[in-house]
Design an enzyme around this catalytic site. Structure first.
Site, short mmCIF file in Angstrom:
data_model
loop_
_atom_site.label_atom_id
_atom_site.label_comp_id
_atom_site.label_asym_id
_atom_site.label_seq_id
_atom_site.Cartn_x
_atom_site.Cartn_y
_atom_site.Cartn_z
N LYS A 106 -34.37 12.94 15.61
CA LYS A 106 -33.61 12.85 14.37
C LYS A 106 -32.25 13.55 14.45
O LYS A 106 -31.31 13.16 13.74
CB LYS A 106 -34.39 13.51 13.23
CG LYS A 106 -35.71 12.85 12.89
CD LYS A 106 -35.49 11.66 11.99
CE LYS A 106 -36.80 11.20 11.37
NZ LYS A 106 -36.60 10.12 10.41
N GLU A 117 -40.85 -0.19 9.47
CA GLU A 117 -41.65 -0.88 8.46
C GLU A 117 -41.41 -2.39 8.48
O GLU A 117 -42.36 -3.18 8.39
CB GLU A 117 -41.32 -0.34 7.07
CG GLU A 117 -41.73 1.09 6.83
CD GLU A 117 -41.26 1.54 5.46
OE1 GLU A 117 -41.98 1.31 4.47
OE2 GLU A 117 -40.15 2.13 5.37
N THR A 171 -26.74 11.91 11.67
CA THR A 171 -27.07 11.49 10.31
C THR A 171 -25.76 11.13 9.63
O THR A 171 -24.85 11.96 9.57
CB THR A 171 -27.78 12.61 9.53
OG1 THR A 171 -28.99 12.97 10.19
CG2 THR A 171 -28.10 12.16 8.11
N HIS A 210 -43.11 4.02 1.66
CA HIS A 210 -42.74 4.26 3.05
C HIS A 210 -43.81 5.07 3.77
O HIS A 210 -44.23 4.71 4.88
CB HIS A 210 -41.40 5.01 3.09
CG HIS A 210 -41.03 5.50 4.45
ND1 HIS A 210 -40.69 4.67 5.49
CD2 HIS A 210 -40.95 6.78 4.95
CE1 HIS A 210 -40.42 5.38 6.57
NE2 HIS A 210 -40.56 6.67 6.27
N GLU A 260 -32.74 4.72 8.65
CA GLU A 260 -33.49 5.13 7.47
C GLU A 260 -32.52 5.14 6.29
O GLU A 260 -31.59 5.96 6.25
CB GLU A 260 -34.14 6.51 7.65
CG GLU A 260 -35.31 6.46 8.62
CD GLU A 260 -36.15 7.73 8.62
OE1 GLU A 260 -37.24 7.70 9.18
OE2 GLU A 260 -35.69 8.75 8.04
N ASP A 290 -34.39 17.12 4.96
CA ASP A 290 -34.74 15.73 4.74
C ASP A 290 -36.20 15.66 4.28
O ASP A 290 -37.07 16.29 4.88
CB ASP A 290 -34.56 14.92 6.03
CG ASP A 290 -34.58 13.42 5.77
OD1 ASP A 290 -34.25 13.01 4.64
OD2 ASP A 290 -34.93 12.66 6.69
#
Length: 408
Positions: free
Chosen positions: A251, A358, A255, A131, A197, A124
Site C-alpha cells: 500500500k 472485487e 496514494t 467491500h 481503491e 486508512d
C-alpha cells in the site's frame, strides 16, 4: 461573439458558488510561487491577492491566505473557515466586486495544481460492509466473510504520509515479494496484481490535545474538508505480507489525492443517515443522537476513459465521525494536515464496486503499464445543484529495475 465572463457559469456547473473548494496552484510566470486558490467553474480565484482587492471582507485573515499551503488556514479553526468561505462566496457572486475580483481569476487550464496541504499522519479505514464482505468471500471462501470485530469498531491502519501525491502524479509499479499457493518460495519483482481503491478522504484542520479523545459531536470542529482518494494497492505483495500485522509495502508506494479540498460545509445538503446497523455500538461510537454522519457522494471510476463502476459513499457502514472518534479514543492526538480515508467504497450492486479485486472476483485482469485511472464524484447541493469533488487521476509507469538485480 463576446468572450464569456468567468463569473457566468454554465448551468449545472458542479464547481459553482455552493462548492468553492480550496487548492494550491502556480502560474507559468512564477512556477516556484505556490498560492492558495479556490476553484470557481473553470477558473481559480487567487486568494493570496484577495485581501488587497477586498480588504474590508478578508483582510484580518490575509496572512493565512498568503501561505504556500493550506495548513495555516486548516489550523485556524471552524469560525475562521466560515468567515473566509463567506467572503469568497461574496467575492464571486456580488456584482459590485467584479471589477476588483476579475483580475484574480486564472483559467484552470493555464495553472499547475499541487498537493494542497502538507500531510501529517495518514490513516486508512476499511468501512464498507459490501467491500469487506466481498473481499472476505474471495480470500476466505470457506470461512466467515467478516472478521468478528468488524461491526464493533472501524478497522484501520496507519499508512505512509510521505507517499501521498497529488492527482496527475504518475504511479510507478512497485517491486516487492510475492508468493502464490503454487510457489515453493517467495519471488521478487514487479507487482502483477496492481489495483485501485476508490475512497473518500477527510482532512483534519484543528488539532486535538494528546490523551483527550475527540467525540462524535466534535467532528465539524476538527475536520476541514473532503477529497477523493485512490489508495493504489499491490494485491500480490499485500497478500504475502499482511499476516499477521496488516498492509505495508503493498500500500505504501503511492496514494493519490485530489488537488481540491471541498469544505465540509459545502456538503450539508448531502448529509444522510448511515445504513441500518444490526449490532449495538459502544457509547463512543453510538451516533443515534448526533447529526447524520453519512454523506451522499456518488463516485465514478474510469480506466482509460471507460467507466467501470459507480460506488456510492452513502452505503458506508462506518461514518467519518465514527472513524475520527475511534482513531482518538485511546488518547491519540490529531495534527493539522492529518488525512484519514474511508477505505474502498463499494455498494451492493455489481456496477458499484470500488476495486478490480472485487470487480473481477480476484481473477483479474489488473492494471497494466500505461493504464490511466480517473475518479470523479459529486454530491447533492442546495436547489438541485451538484457539488463536484476534484478528480483524482494517475497513470501507471513500469517498475524500475533495481541496481544489480534483474526485477523482471
Amino acid at each position: 461573439m463576446p468572450e464569456q465572463s468567468p463569473f457566468d457559469l454554465a448551468e449545472g456547473d458542479p464547481f459553482g458558488p455552493h462548492n468553492l473548494p480550496y487548492g494550491v496552484f502556480s502560474t507559468t510566470d512564477a512556477p516556484g510561487q505556490h498560492r492558495i486558490g479556490v476553484r470557481y467553474g473553470s477558473h481559480v480565484l487567487d486568494l493570496s491577492a484577495l485581501p488587497s482587492a477586498l480588504p474590508a471582507a478578508i483582510h484580518p485573515h490575509a496572512e493565512l491566505l498568503t501561505a504556500p499551503t493550506l495548513n495555516p488556514l486548516l489550523a485556524a479553526g471552524r469560525p475562521v473557515w466560515q468567515q473566509i468561505r463567506a467572503a469568497v462566496h461574496s467575492a464571486v457572486t456580488d456584482p459590485t466586486h467584479r471589477d476588483e475580483v476579475a483580475p484574480l481569476l486564472h483559467p484552470l487550464a493555464e495553472v499547475t495544481l499541487h498537493l494542497p496541504f502538507e500531510v501529517a499522519d495518514y490513516v486508512d479505514f476499511y468501512s464498507s460492509e459490501h467491500h469487506a464482505t466481498n473481499v472476505g468471500r474471495i480470500f476466505r471462501p470457506n470461512g466467515a466473510a467478516l472478521p468478528p470485530n468488524w461491526k464493533h469498531l472501524p478497522i484501520g491502519y496507519h499508512g505512509r504520509a510521505g507517499t501521498i501525491v497529488a492527482t496527475g502524479t504518475p504511479v510507478v509499479r512497485p517491486n516487492g515479494q510475492r508468493k502464490t499457493d503454487t510457489d515453493d518460495a517467495p519471488v521478487f519483482g514487479p507487482s502483477t496484481r496492481l489495483d485501485i481503491e476508490a475512497e473518500v478522504g477527510f482532512v483534519v484542520g484543528t488539532p486535538s490535545v494528546l490523551h483527550e479523545p475527540v467525540g462524535l459531536d466534535a467532528f465539524r470542529d476538527h475536520v476541514f474538508g473532503v477529497c477523493l482518494v485512490n489508495d493504489w494497492s499491490a494485491r500480490d505483495i499485500q497478500a504475502w505480507e499482511y499476516l499477521p500485522l496488516g498492509p505495508f509495502l503493498g500500500k505504501s508506494f503511492a496514494t493519490s489525492v485530489s488537488a481540491w479540498i471541498t469544505p465540509l460545509d459545502a456538503l450539508d445538503h448531502a448529509r444522510t443517515p448511515p445504513p441500518t446497523r444490526d449490532h449495538p455500538l459502544l457509547p463512543y461510537l453510538d451516533d443515534a443522537s448526533v447529526e447524520p454522519g453519512g454523506i451522499d457522494i456518488r463516485i465514478e471510476v474510469r480506466i482509460n476513459d471507460e467507466t467501470i463502476s459507480h460506488p456510492p459513499f452513502s452505503a458506508m457502514y462506518w461514518t467519518a465521525a465514527q472513524q475520527l472518534a475511534h482513531m482518538t479514543v485511546n488518547g491519540a492526538s490529531l495534527r493539522t494536515g492529518d488525512l484519514f480515508a474511508s477505505g474502498t467504497v463499494s455498494g451492493p450492486e455489481p456496477d458499484q464496486l470500488g476495486c478490480l479485486l472485487e470487480l473481477t472476483q480476484g481473477k483479474g485482469p489488473y492494471l497494466q503499464d500505461g493504464d490511466e485511472v480517473t475518479l470523479t464524484a459529486w454530491a447533492p447541493g442546495p436547489d438541485g445543484a451538484r457539488i463536484g469533488l476534484g478528480e483524482v487521476t494517475g497513470r501507471i509507469l513500469p517498475a524500475p529495475t533495481l541496481p544489480g538485480r534483474d526485477a523482471t
